[in-house]
Write a protein that holds these residues in place. Structure first.
Motif, short mmCIF file in Angstrom:
data_model
loop_
_atom_site.label_atom_id
_atom_site.label_comp_id
_atom_site.label_asym_id
_atom_site.label_seq_id
_atom_site.Cartn_x
_atom_site.Cartn_y
_atom_site.Cartn_z
N UNK A 131 0.87 -1.19 0.03
CA UNK A 131 -0.06 0.06 0.06
C UNK A 131 0.83 1.26 0.09
N UNK A 132 2.06 1.25 0.74
CA UNK A 132 2.74 2.32 0.84
C UNK A 132 3.61 2.59 -0.60
N UNK A 133 4.11 1.67 -0.92
CA UNK A 133 4.84 1.71 -2.29
C UNK A 133 4.00 2.13 -3.33
N UNK A 171 8.31 12.66 -5.92
CA UNK A 171 9.43 13.67 -5.41
C UNK A 171 9.30 14.46 -4.41
N UNK A 172 8.10 15.01 -4.26
CA UNK A 172 7.60 15.55 -3.13
C UNK A 172 7.72 14.88 -1.81
N UNK A 173 7.09 13.79 -2.04
CA UNK A 173 7.25 12.81 -0.80
C UNK A 173 8.65 12.52 -0.24
N UNK A 174 9.65 12.20 -1.35
CA UNK A 174 10.94 11.77 -0.70
C UNK A 174 11.69 12.95 -0.70
N UNK A 179 4.98 9.34 3.22
CA UNK A 179 4.02 8.95 1.94
C UNK A 179 2.56 9.30 2.33
N UNK A 180 1.80 8.69 3.54
CA UNK A 180 0.63 9.12 3.72
C UNK A 180 0.30 10.58 4.15
N UNK A 181 1.17 11.13 5.27
CA UNK A 181 0.89 12.26 5.41
C UNK A 181 1.27 13.36 4.66
N UNK A 182 2.30 13.09 3.86
CA UNK A 182 2.80 13.81 2.65
C UNK A 182 1.91 14.11 1.79
N UNK A 203 -10.56 2.96 -4.77
CA UNK A 203 -11.52 2.30 -4.29
C UNK A 203 -10.98 0.94 -3.88
N UNK A 204 -10.30 0.42 -4.59
CA UNK A 204 -9.42 -0.77 -4.50
C UNK A 204 -8.69 -0.56 -3.40
N UNK A 205 -7.73 0.58 -3.40
CA UNK A 205 -6.85 0.82 -2.49
C UNK A 205 -7.46 0.92 -0.93
#
Length: 504
Positions: free
Chosen positions: A266-268, A277-280, A363-366, A403-405
């Motif tokens: 899920x994270x990847x 790029x923003x996340x990393x 990843x998620x918060x960003x 939706x799948x995620x």
């Protein structure tokens, strides 16, 4: 052998009294109901002992880090010939799933987005508040909580596998109190550990039920109500009770590995379909900022800003929550860490989950902050209107296969729920059967029912606020016990190395 120990009987009676107390409606006891009384106690603890939680958590971090570089680092958690029972992958998967799986999924979006909109200092909805949001998320889920876990886990593993004592909390304090831990003092210590475990885990299970309900309501016409959450608790209880009957090497181990695979997937997926790029970039700069500001954040209180309760609402709550979880997670980590050296153990428990957690929040918060700040998506508004439990699903909805995620996320929360509860019943069974490494299934079944009932009662009594309140109250007495554990462990380690120094 005694069928039921004194700790088991005392713990079941008192936790059952709390459950019955929670069933009494407010109309019958306006000022004596569970929610009101615990709220008053919590307010007193936060006002008078907030500093104590802060100093205690930092003390455990300093202690854990010092062990890595100490002369005790090569000592094995077991006999010198013992080898680890589990591979690194299985070891990490189980300690991570038990340690903060449900919480990480629940708060992965909702905490950063809250700090972004209402930061501890300055204005919200800015680039600076976004950076601070991720940094503080790293802080609350990083080195401090895992240092708390590692402290008790290390002590339990050392005394259980190296000193060959029963794996109960009271035995850790034997170097300080001697045979008194075999009497009423030991019963009291073990009861406090069990009490903290029940309500610490109930807090997490309540969060999990609320988020599953929030996800279902976001995707379907199902209402996100207390009734729905109680049904979810009932269904998941049946599932984890079935899992608990399979033991540590089957149900918990397999589910833990599945949890890590699903969480990584899920994270990847979000990392590469989202603003990569923003996340990393955010991960890199926030990690540096976290390490740079770690000392000041570790001791930050606001004595001249009495109206600002941010530290009490967030940092103090988290340190209390981690301490209340410590007897559960510590016992479980100790159980799966036989054969590792102290240095290997502390580095593994501190570093690996901290880095993974930092990446998770980036990843998620960003992604949530990117959507709200850069794209103008009303993520904060959705969370404010529908609750923190829908934050993750509101973010996933903006990306491909949303939706799948979201369905996968609900399944992940459910498996984390099962693993946490399954592990907790196992630990409660150990702590109330004089440290049996494989407690009777009847005992784990009883604790499974009590655990779920506690989560259900707390949700009914006051929702998420009541869950947080219970964790803070349960943590205070156990924090004192944990401080004593540090000195007891050090005393035993010093005794072990004395002959070597004398022979030189």
């Amino acid at each position: 052998m005694q069928k039921y120990t004194s700790v088991f009987i005392l713990s079941v009676i008192i936790t059952s009294i709390f459950i019955i107390w929670g069933l009494i409606p407010e109309s019958v006891l306006p000022y004596g109901n569970l929610n009101h009384v615990t709220s008053v106690i919590q307010a007193f603890i936060i006002e008078k002992f907030g500093w104590f939680y802060l100093l205690t958590a930092t003390f455990f971090l300093i202690f854990a880090l010092s062990l890595i570089f100490s002369k005790y680092g090569k000592i094995k958690l077991g006999q010198d010939s013992d080898e680890p029972e589990y591979s690194y992958l299985s070891w990490f998967a189980m300690l991570f799933s038990a340690g903060m799986g449900i919480g990480l999924v629940f708060w992965g979006v909702s905490e950063p987005i809250f700090h972004y909109s209402a930061p501890p200092v300055g204005e919200g909805y800015t680039g600076q508040s976004g950076r601070d949001a991720i940094r503080y998320s790293f802080f609350h889920w990083g080195l401090h909580p895992w240092a708390i876990y590692s402290t008790i886990a290390l002590a339990l593993a050392y005394f259980t596998f190296r000193k060959e004592q029963n794996g109960v909390t009271s035995n850790i304090l034997r170097p300080l109190f001697g045979e008194r831990v075999d009497g009423n003092l030991g019963i009291l210590i073990n009861f406090i550990a069990v009490f903290a475990t029940v309500f610490g885990v109930a807090t997490s299970l309540g969060f999990g039920a609320a988020q599953i309900s929030g996800g279902l309501s976001y995707l379907t016409p199902i209402d996100n109500s207390i009734q729905t959450q109680l049904i979810i608790i009932l269904v998941v209880t049946i599932l984890y009770m079935l899992s608990a009957q399979t033991g540590l090497n089957k149900g918990i181990r397999y589910l833990s590995n599945l949890n890590v695979i699903l969480a990584f997937s899920l994270m990847l997926f979000l990392l590469f379909t989202g603003p990569t790029n923003f996340i990393m970039d955010l991960f890199t700069t926030s990690l540096g900022s976290y390490l740079q500001n770690l000392p000041s954040m570790s001791f930050k209180m606001t004595p001249f800003q009495t109206e600002n309760t941010w530290v009490q609402d967030w940092t103090i709550f988290y340190w209390a929550w981690w301490i209340s979880w410590a007897p559960f997670v510590g016992t479980f980590i100790a159980r799966i860490s036989k054969g590792r050296t102290i240095k290997e153990f502390v580095i593994g428990v501190l570093a690996v989950p901290t880095v993974f957690g930092a990446l998770w929040f980036s990843v998620f918060g960003g992604s949530a902050i990117f959507l709200d700040f850069m794209e103008g998506a009303p993520i904060v508004d959705i969370v404010n209107e529908q609750g923190q439990e829908v934050a993750l699903f509101a973010v996933l909805d903006h990306f491909p296969l949303g939706t799948v995620m979201s369905i996968i996320a609900i399944f992940l929360i459910t498996t984390f729920f099962i693993t946490s509860a399954d592990s907790a019943t196992f630990v409660l069974g150990m702590q109330t059967t004089n440290g049996l490494l494989n407690p009777p299934k009847k005992i784990t079944f009883i604790w499974g029912v009590i655990q779920s009932a506690s989560a259900a009662i707390l949700l009914t009594a006051g929702g998420l606020d009541a869950l947080q309140t219970s964790a803070i109250i349960a943590a205070l007495p156990f924090a004192v016990i944990m401080i004593l554990m540090v000195f007891s462990l050090l005393k035993s380690l010093q005794e072990e190395t004395k002959p070597k120094r004398q022979n030189k």
